[in-house]
Design a protein around this motif. Structure first.
Motif, PDB file in Angstrom:
ATOM      1  N   UNK A 264       3.739  -5.853 -17.617  1.00  0.00           N
ATOM      2  CA  UNK A 264       2.323  -6.095 -17.385  1.00  0.00           C
ATOM      3  C   UNK A 264       1.996  -6.265 -15.908  1.00  0.00           C
ATOM      4  N   UNK A 265       2.984  -6.570 -15.072  1.00  0.00           N
ATOM      5  CA  UNK A 265       2.734  -6.824 -13.652  1.00  0.00           C
ATOM      6  C   UNK A 265       2.245  -5.570 -12.950  1.00  0.00           C
ATOM      7  N   UNK A 266       1.421  -5.748 -11.904  1.00  0.00           N
ATOM      8  CA  UNK A 266       0.749  -4.634 -11.240  1.00  0.00           C
ATOM      9  C   UNK A 266       0.969  -4.631  -9.725  1.00  0.00           C
ATOM     10  N   UNK A 267       0.972  -3.409  -9.174  1.00  0.00           N
ATOM     11  CA  UNK A 267       0.816  -3.213  -7.724  1.00  0.00           C
ATOM     12  C   UNK A 267      -0.640  -2.779  -7.528  1.00  0.00           C
ATOM     13  N   UNK A 268      -1.529  -3.725  -7.413  1.00  0.00           N
ATOM     14  CA  UNK A 268      -2.957  -3.413  -7.479  1.00  0.00           C
ATOM     15  C   UNK A 268      -3.459  -2.560  -6.320  1.00  0.00           C
ATOM     16  N   UNK A 269      -2.791  -2.642  -5.174  1.00  0.00           N
ATOM     17  CA  UNK A 269      -3.302  -1.959  -3.977  1.00  0.00           C
ATOM     18  C   UNK A 269      -2.441  -0.776  -3.542  1.00  0.00           C
ATOM     19  N   UNK A 270      -1.427  -0.438  -4.319  1.00  0.00           N
ATOM     20  CA  UNK A 270      -0.508   0.630  -3.920  1.00  0.00           C
ATOM     21  C   UNK A 270      -1.206   1.988  -3.992  1.00  0.00           C
ATOM     22  N   UNK A 271      -1.164   2.737  -2.865  1.00  0.00           N
ATOM     23  CA  UNK A 271      -1.815   4.046  -2.787  1.00  0.00           C
ATOM     24  C   UNK A 271      -0.825   5.195  -2.705  1.00  0.00           C
ATOM     25  N   UNK A 272       0.342   4.955  -2.093  1.00  0.00           N
ATOM     26  CA  UNK A 272       1.321   6.023  -1.889  1.00  0.00           C
ATOM     27  C   UNK A 272       2.679   5.567  -2.406  1.00  0.00           C
ATOM     28  N   UNK A 273       3.215   6.334  -3.364  1.00  0.00           N
ATOM     29  CA  UNK A 273       4.496   5.980  -3.988  1.00  0.00           C
ATOM     30  C   UNK A 273       5.456   7.161  -3.866  1.00  0.00           C
TER      31      UNK A 273
ATOM     32  N   UNK B 123       0.812  -1.213   0.000  1.00  0.00           N
ATOM     33  CA  UNK B 123       0.000   0.000   0.000  1.00  0.00           C
ATOM     34  C   UNK B 123       0.846   1.264   0.000  1.00  0.00           C
ATOM     35  N   UNK B 124       2.030   1.195   0.609  1.00  0.00           N
ATOM     36  CA  UNK B 124       2.937   2.334   0.645  1.00  0.00           C
ATOM     37  C   UNK B 124       4.333   1.869   0.257  1.00  0.00           C
ATOM     38  N   UNK B 125       4.941   2.531  -0.721  1.00  0.00           N
ATOM     39  CA  UNK B 125       6.244   2.124  -1.251  1.00  0.00           C
ATOM     40  C   UNK B 125       7.151   3.335  -1.380  1.00  0.00           C
ATOM     41  N   UNK B 126       8.348   3.241  -0.779  1.00  0.00           N
ATOM     42  CA  UNK B 126       9.372   4.273  -0.909  1.00  0.00           C
ATOM     43  C   UNK B 126      10.631   3.644  -1.480  1.00  0.00           C
ATOM     44  N   UNK B 127      11.126   4.218  -2.588  1.00  0.00           N
ATOM     45  CA  UNK B 127      12.318   3.705  -3.265  1.00  0.00           C
ATOM     46  C   UNK B 127      13.366   4.802  -3.288  1.00  0.00           C
ATOM     47  N   UNK B 128      14.582   4.477  -2.820  1.00  0.00           N
ATOM     48  CA  UNK B 128      15.694   5.426  -2.829  1.00  0.00           C
ATOM     49  C   UNK B 128      16.825   4.810  -3.643  1.00  0.00           C
ATOM     50  N   UNK B 129      17.341   5.575  -4.608  1.00  0.00           N
ATOM     51  CA  UNK B 129      18.406   5.045  -5.458  1.00  0.00           C
ATOM     52  C   UNK B 129      19.413   6.145  -5.766  1.00  0.00           C
ATOM     53  N   UNK B 130      20.697   5.773  -5.711  1.00  0.00           N
ATOM     54  CA  UNK B 130      21.759   6.722  -6.030  1.00  0.00           C
ATOM     55  C   UNK B 130      22.168   6.681  -7.484  1.00  0.00           C
ATOM     56  N   UNK B 131      21.787   5.617  -8.184  1.00  0.00           N
ATOM     57  CA  UNK B 131      22.077   5.513  -9.613  1.00  0.00           C
ATOM     58  C   UNK B 131      21.221   4.414 -10.204  1.00  0.00           C
ATOM     59  N   UNK B 132      20.885   4.544 -11.467  1.00  0.00           N
ATOM     60  CA  UNK B 132      20.130   3.540 -12.211  1.00  0.00           C
ATOM     61  C   UNK B 132      20.859   3.296 -13.521  1.00  0.00           C
ATOM     62  N   UNK B 133      21.255   2.060 -13.749  1.00  0.00           N
ATOM     63  CA  UNK B 133      21.991   1.714 -14.964  1.00  0.00           C
ATOM     64  C   UNK B 133      21.068   1.501 -16.153  1.00  0.00           C
ATOM     65  N   UNK B 134      19.771   1.274 -15.892  1.00  0.00           N
ATOM     66  CA  UNK B 134      18.823   1.043 -16.977  1.00  0.00           C
ATOM     67  C   UNK B 134      17.526   1.769 -16.678  1.00  0.00           C
ATOM     68  N   UNK B 135      16.793   2.129 -17.713  1.00  0.00           N
ATOM     69  CA  UNK B 135      15.501   2.770 -17.539  1.00  0.00           C
ATOM     70  C   UNK B 135      14.517   1.799 -16.902  1.00  0.00           C
ATOM     71  N   UNK B 136      13.468   2.347 -16.342  1.00  0.00           N
ATOM     72  CA  UNK B 136      12.435   1.511 -15.733  1.00  0.00           C
ATOM     73  C   UNK B 136      11.633   0.830 -16.836  1.00  0.00           C
ATOM     74  N   UNK B 137      11.549  -0.508 -16.811  1.00  0.00           N
ATOM     75  CA  UNK B 137      10.879  -1.220 -17.916  1.00  0.00           C
ATOM     76  C   UNK B 137       9.357  -1.141 -17.840  1.00  0.00           C
TER      77      UNK B 137
END
Length: 522
Positions: free
Chosen positions: A351-360, A334-348
């Motif tokens: 089809x997969x879903x976070x069906x119940x995620x409300x806060x990102x 329901x709540x997801x926090x992502x912290x990243x200092x670098x990304x080597x590839x773009x976000x793909x």
């Protein structure tokens, strides 16, 4: 206000003590008799005073258990002061249940004396209090030592713990100076002393529990901070802590493999932060609902995570990892926090879903973020979260190395049309003129039909002039390049985004402080 209200009872007791001292002085001066002349008078005299003096006690006595209860509710420093003016409170002080020793609670002022004198005063006061304490009835003990820690301090701490850690103790906190050489005496927790502990917090010491300690039947929260322990040591404790609900491990660099056994059926909160030696987290606890992880390249195996509701994850490449791996293993987030200092590839796009995620919340933090990363690829998360209500993005960087919209003003890319009907708020901190960031924002404005509020905040000072704790009254300085980019970001908002914002959406633009930074003079 009821009879058991602590503030009222404390006030009553203080008034009785003041009247008692006044009448005792009058009795010594011969102004009143040493006995009450009228039986049943509310002012009663007792012949149980020390030094042969007659003690005057005013009014009906409060029951001893009520006085002890009142005393136990006071902070330790207040309880100590009251014990100096009331004999009843003095008796309960000697078995006070909540003991907290720090330079603040003991009233030690570092400015008034040097470090050596401060350390001596601390040890002297703690030693005096604990040696006069009965050692009975201690429910909570907190010791926060500071400055240098030597062999004598180690001996003192051993003796203090020996007095206070007895069967019945529920909370134990020992915080020592960084790099203190102290081995926590685990034997104190054997023979039933550890059975009642509900909260154990250790910082900056060695901790080597063994299977001989037995069960920790009541332990619900374990917090280890800069503790020298291994995964095997910790396993001995965890395997017997069936009531554990919260496990917090920070900066424990000797742990290589953290195994959380399946017997921890009540464990709902797991936090692992910056353990440099950690390579594996293997959890079999089935009911974890909140997981915080900040670290490095670690093999995560979290077992059954169907009850996972809140996730904080921080390491390089975390955005790509989260989108690829977690929708299947954590479908009920329901709540997801992502912290990243670098990304080597773009976000793909998947089809997969976070069906119940409300806060990102996505935080892409670095002095300068990977210039090849395409911000508009974050649309993948919007497509994957049909229940999303709030989206916060932080792209604050000291150096913006992405292609600016003003460098490449060609037509903006348009992503596949997909309308969102629940997302209400979007906020971007550190907004810049990066073309892909402008494109992402325009996509949200045009496709999120439910949007109510859009906040775009250009790069800000770490401490702002209006904050109450900022005594200087000025924002902390920003480099010239950051100020120039903040102006470019503002121009990008006015030129490319603002014209597309529907009238139903409230646009809030936060600029850098012109008073402190005098941007207009650049």
């Amino acid at each position: 206000m009821g009879l058991l209200d602590p503030k009222r009872l404390i006030s009553m007791q203080r008034q009785r003590d003041q009247d008692w001292r006044r009448r005792q002085a009058q009795a010594r001066n011969g102004l009143i008799s040493s006995r009450a002349k009228k039986r049943g008078s509310p002012f009663q005299l007792d012949d149980d005073s020390q030094d042969g003096e007659t003690e005057l006690y005013l009014g009906p006595r409060l029951p001893e258990d009520i006085l002890c209860h009142i005393h136990s509710l006071m902070p330790m420093e207040d309880a100590a002061r009251v014990s100096c003016v009331s004999r009843a409170f003095l008796r309960s002080w000697r078995c006070h249940p909540n003991l907290a020793f720090s330079k603040e609670t003991l009233g030690l002022n570092k400015k008034a004396c040097g470090n050596d004198e401060l350390a001596r005063d601390f040890s002297s006061k703690v030693d005096n209090i604990l040696k006069k304490h009965s050692g009975i009835g201690v429910k909570a003990l907190k010791i926060h030592m500071f400055n240098d820690f030597n062999a004598k301090d180690s001996c003192n701490l051993d003796s203090w713990l020996q007095i206070a850690v007895t069967p019945g103790i529920e909370e134990l906190t020992v915080r020592l100076p960084f790099k203190a050489k102290y081995n926590f005496p685990c034997s104190l927790l054997s023979n039933g002393s550890g059975d009642s502990i509900r909260y154990l917090h250790l910082a900056c010491c060695s901790f080597r529990p063994t299977a001989k300690l037995g069960w920790f039947r009541s332990l619900t929260r374990l917090h280890l901070n800069f503790v020298r322990t291994t995964g095997d040591d910790l396993g001995c404790l965890l395997s017997s802590s069936f009531a554990l609900e919260r496990l917090e491990i920070r900066y424990c660099n000797r742990i290589v493999c953290l195994k959380v056994p399946c017997v921890l059926q009540r464990l709902s909160y797991l936090q692992v932060l910056d353990c440099e030696g950690l390579k594996v987290i293997d959890s079999e606890a089935p009911n974890i609902s909140s997981f915080w992880f900040h670290g490095y390249d670690v093999q995560l195996s979290l077992g059954e995570t169907l009850k996972m509701k809140n996730l904080f994850i921080a390491f390089s490449g975390a955005v790509h990892y989260t989108r690829m791996e977690l929708p299947f293993s954590m479908p009920n987030l329901e709540t997801l926090t992502i912290v990243s200092g670098s990304e080597m590839a773009d976000t793909p796009m998947l089809q997969s879903k976070f069906l119940h995620l409300k806060n990102l919340t996505i935080i892409l933090t670095a002095v300068s973020f990977s210039p090849g990363y395409d911000y508009i690829s974050l649309v993948s998360f919007l497509d994957a979260c049909p229940s999303l209500e709030n989206f916060d993005l932080d792209v604050t960087h000291r150096a913006m190395e992405h292609v600016s919209i003003f460098t490449d003003p060609s037509d903006l890319r348009r992503m596949r049309e997909q309308h969102h009907h629940k997302m209400k708020s979007m906020k971007i901190r550190g907004f810049s003129s990066a073309k892909s960031l402008v494109e992402l924002t325009c996509h949200v404005v045009e496709s999120v039909t439910s949007l109510e509020c859009l906040t775009l905040e250009t790069c800000q000072s770490s401490s702002r002039c209006w904050l109450p704790w900022n005594k200087s009254g000025k924002c902390t300085p920003l480099p010239m390049g950051v100020l120039i980019e903040a102006q470019r970001a503002l121009s990008a908002i006015r030129t490319y985004i603002e014209p597309k914002v529907p009238s139903t959406v409230k646009l809030h633009v936060v600029e850098t402080c012109s008073r402190c930074h005098a941007v207009e003079q650049l």
